[in-house]
Scaffold this motif. Structure first.
Motif, PDB file in Angstrom:
ATOM      1  N   ILE A   1      40.060  45.137  44.481  1.00 27.01           N
ATOM      2  CA  ILE A   1      41.279  45.746  43.921  1.00 27.01           C
ATOM      3  C   ILE A   1      41.660  45.086  42.606  1.00 27.01           C
ATOM      4  O   ILE A   1      42.018  45.748  41.632  1.00 27.01           O
ATOM      5  CB  ILE A   1      42.434  45.660  44.932  1.00 27.01           C
ATOM      6  CG1 ILE A   1      42.113  46.453  46.206  1.00 27.01           C
ATOM      7  CG2 ILE A   1      43.732  46.168  44.310  1.00 27.01           C
ATOM      8  CD1 ILE A   1      42.000  47.958  46.019  1.00 27.01           C
ATOM      9  N   ILE A   2      41.611  43.758  42.568  1.00 26.39           N
ATOM     10  CA  ILE A   2      41.825  43.010  41.325  1.00 26.39           C
ATOM     11  C   ILE A   2      40.526  42.264  41.018  1.00 26.39           C
ATOM     12  O   ILE A   2      40.002  41.535  41.867  1.00 26.39           O
ATOM     13  CB  ILE A   2      42.990  42.006  41.433  1.00 26.39           C
ATOM     14  CG1 ILE A   2      44.287  42.714  41.803  1.00 26.39           C
ATOM     15  CG2 ILE A   2      43.170  41.256  40.112  1.00 26.39           C
ATOM     16  CD1 ILE A   2      45.467  41.772  41.999  1.00 26.39           C
ATOM     17  N   ASN A   3      40.019  42.452  39.843  1.00 28.58           N
ATOM     18  CA  ASN A   3      38.787  41.778  39.435  1.00 28.58           C
ATOM     19  C   ASN A   3      38.979  40.258  39.554  1.00 28.58           C
ATOM     20  O   ASN A   3      39.926  39.702  38.990  1.00 28.58           O
ATOM     21  CB  ASN A   3      38.468  42.156  37.987  1.00 28.58           C
ATOM     22  CG  ASN A   3      37.119  41.656  37.518  1.00 28.58           C
ATOM     23  OD1 ASN A   3      36.655  40.599  37.901  1.00 28.58           O
ATOM     24  ND2 ASN A   3      36.484  42.428  36.649  1.00 28.58           N
ATOM     25  N   PRO A   4      38.107  39.558  40.289  1.00 21.61           N
ATOM     26  CA  PRO A   4      38.245  38.102  40.397  1.00 21.61           C
ATOM     27  C   PRO A   4      38.279  37.379  39.051  1.00 21.61           C
ATOM     28  O   PRO A   4      38.912  36.324  38.925  1.00 21.61           O
ATOM     29  CB  PRO A   4      37.019  37.690  41.222  1.00 21.61           C
ATOM     30  CG  PRO A   4      36.712  38.899  42.046  1.00 21.61           C
ATOM     31  CD  PRO A   4      37.024  40.068  41.148  1.00 21.61           C
ATOM     32  N   GLU A   5      37.631  37.951  38.041  1.00 19.27           N
ATOM     33  CA  GLU A   5      37.696  37.333  36.714  1.00 19.27           C
ATOM     34  C   GLU A   5      39.094  37.434  36.124  1.00 19.27           C
ATOM     35  O   GLU A   5      39.544  36.534  35.408  1.00 19.27           O
ATOM     36  CB  GLU A   5      36.676  37.980  35.773  1.00 19.27           C
ATOM     37  CG  GLU A   5      35.235  37.624  36.089  1.00 19.27           C
ATOM     38  CD  GLU A   5      34.990  36.114  36.060  1.00 19.27           C
ATOM     39  OE1 GLU A   5      35.561  35.428  35.190  1.00 19.27           O
ATOM     40  OE2 GLU A   5      34.240  35.624  36.920  1.00 19.27           O
ATOM     41  N   LEU A   6      39.798  38.515  36.419  1.00 18.77           N
ATOM     42  CA  LEU A   6      41.192  38.642  35.983  1.00 18.77           C
ATOM     43  C   LEU A   6      42.049  37.619  36.726  1.00 18.77           C
ATOM     44  O   LEU A   6      42.934  36.986  36.129  1.00 18.77           O
ATOM     45  CB  LEU A   6      41.698  40.065  36.239  1.00 18.77           C
ATOM     46  CG  LEU A   6      43.171  40.345  35.933  1.00 18.77           C
ATOM     47  CD1 LEU A   6      43.531  39.969  34.496  1.00 18.77           C
ATOM     48  CD2 LEU A   6      43.501  41.817  36.199  1.00 18.77           C
TER      49      LEU A   6
END
Length: 256
Positions: free
Chosen positions: A208-213
Motif C-alpha cells: 500500500i505504501i512503498n517501503p522506500e517512501l
C-alpha cells in the motif's frame, strides 16, 4: 547563632537536593499515555493486539475512531481525545493515521510520535503526491460516485494484509470504512515531527505504501527506525509485539 545559621543552610541545601532529585525523577519517568490512530478503510479494532500488550504493561491506552470523512475532521477527532488526557502521551499512527498525527502531534500533550508503516508528509505535501513519486504495488482503489474510496475485497488480502490469516483479512475486507478521497490530497501545514521526537516502523513487504517512501519519511524526520521482514501493510496486526515494543521505547525515551 553560628550553629543556627549552619543548620539552616544545611537544611535548605538538603531540601534543594530533594527537590532537584524529584524533578529529575519526574522528568525521566516514562510516558504512560498512548493514543492509537488507525488508517484509512479500517477501524481502531485492528489495534486490539497492541492494546492488549500495552495495557498489560501498565500503559493507559486510548483509541481514536476517525470518521474518515475529511482530513480536518480526523485531526479534530484525534485532538479531542488528547484533550481529555492527564499528562503527556505518545501518539501513534498507522498508514493514513501518520498524516493525522503529523498535524495532531503539535498538541501540547504529545511527547513523541510513532509511525507504523505510515505517511509523514512535509509542509505542502500530500499522501497522493508522494505516492506518485514512490508508487506502490497495490491495485487501484475503488471510488464511489460521491467520492469515497475502498479496496476491492478480492484483492484486500494480497494488497493490504498478506501476512494475516485469509479469513481475518476477508472479514476486514467486508468491514471497510469508506474513506473520503479528499483526505489523500490534503496538504500538511505544520509537521509535528520537526519539533517532536519520532519513531518509525518500516513494513518491508508493504504494497500500500512503498517501503522506500517509508524509509524516506523516517530518514527525513530523523526517526528511530526499525524494519520488519515480510511485513504487510497490516504490520500493526501481524507483528503486535514488535509494534508495542517500539511504542514502549518511545514512551521511555520521549521526555515531556
Amino acid at each position: 547563632m553560628r550553629n543556627l545559621h549552619k543548620n539552616l543552610k544545611t537544611g535548605l541545601l538538603a531540601g534543594a537536593l530533594i527537590l532537584a532529585a524529584s524533578a529529575t525523577s519526574a522528568y525521566a519517568a516514562p510516558v504512560k499515555n498512548v493514543v492509537l490512530v488507525h488508517g484509512a478503510f479500517v477501524s481502531g479494532a485492528g489495534w486490539q493486539p497492541v492494546y492488549n500488550i500495552l495495557t498489560r504493561d501498565g500503559y493507559h491506552v486510548t483509541l481514536v475512531q476517525e470518521p474518515l470523512t475529511s482530513y480536518r475532521e480526523d485531526v479534530t477527532a484525534t485532538t479531542r481525545v488528547l484533550a481529555k488526557l492527564q499528562g503527556p502521551a505518545i501518539l501513534v499512527g498507522h498508514s493514513y493515521g501518520g498524516a493525522i498525527i503529523t498535524e495532531a502531534g503539535n498538541d501540547p500533550h504529545v511527547a513523541g510520535l510513532v509511525y507504523i508503516a505510515a505517511h509523514a508528509p512535509e509542509e505542502g505535501e500530500s499522501e497522493a503526491a508522494n505516492g506518485k513519486k514512490w508508487p506502490n504495488s497495490a491495485h487501484p482503489f475503488e471510488r464511489s460516485p460521491d467520492g469515497f474510496l475502498t479496496i476491492d475485497p478480492a484483492v484486500f488480502h494480497a494488497d493490504f494484509a498478506a501476512d494475516l490469516p485469509r479469513k481475518q483479512a476477508e472479514f476486514e475486507a467486508h468491514a471497510q470504512i469508506p474513506t473520503a478521497a479528499a483526505v489523500f490530497t490534503t496538504t500538511i501545514t505544520h509537521p509535528a515531527w520537526k519539533t517532536k521526537p519520532s519513531w518509525y516502523m518500516v513494513a518491508k513487504a508493504d504494497k500500500i505504501i512503498n517501503p522506500e517512501l517509508e524509509r524516506m519519511y523516517a530518514k527525513r524526520a530523523h526517526s528511530h527506525t526499525v524494519e520488519i521482514d515480510g511485513a504487510s501493510h497490516s504490520v500493526y496486526e501481524s507483528h503486535p509485539q514488535a509494534v508495542a515494543q517500539l511504542i514502549e521505547e518511545a514512551a521511555r525515551l520521549a521526555q515531556p
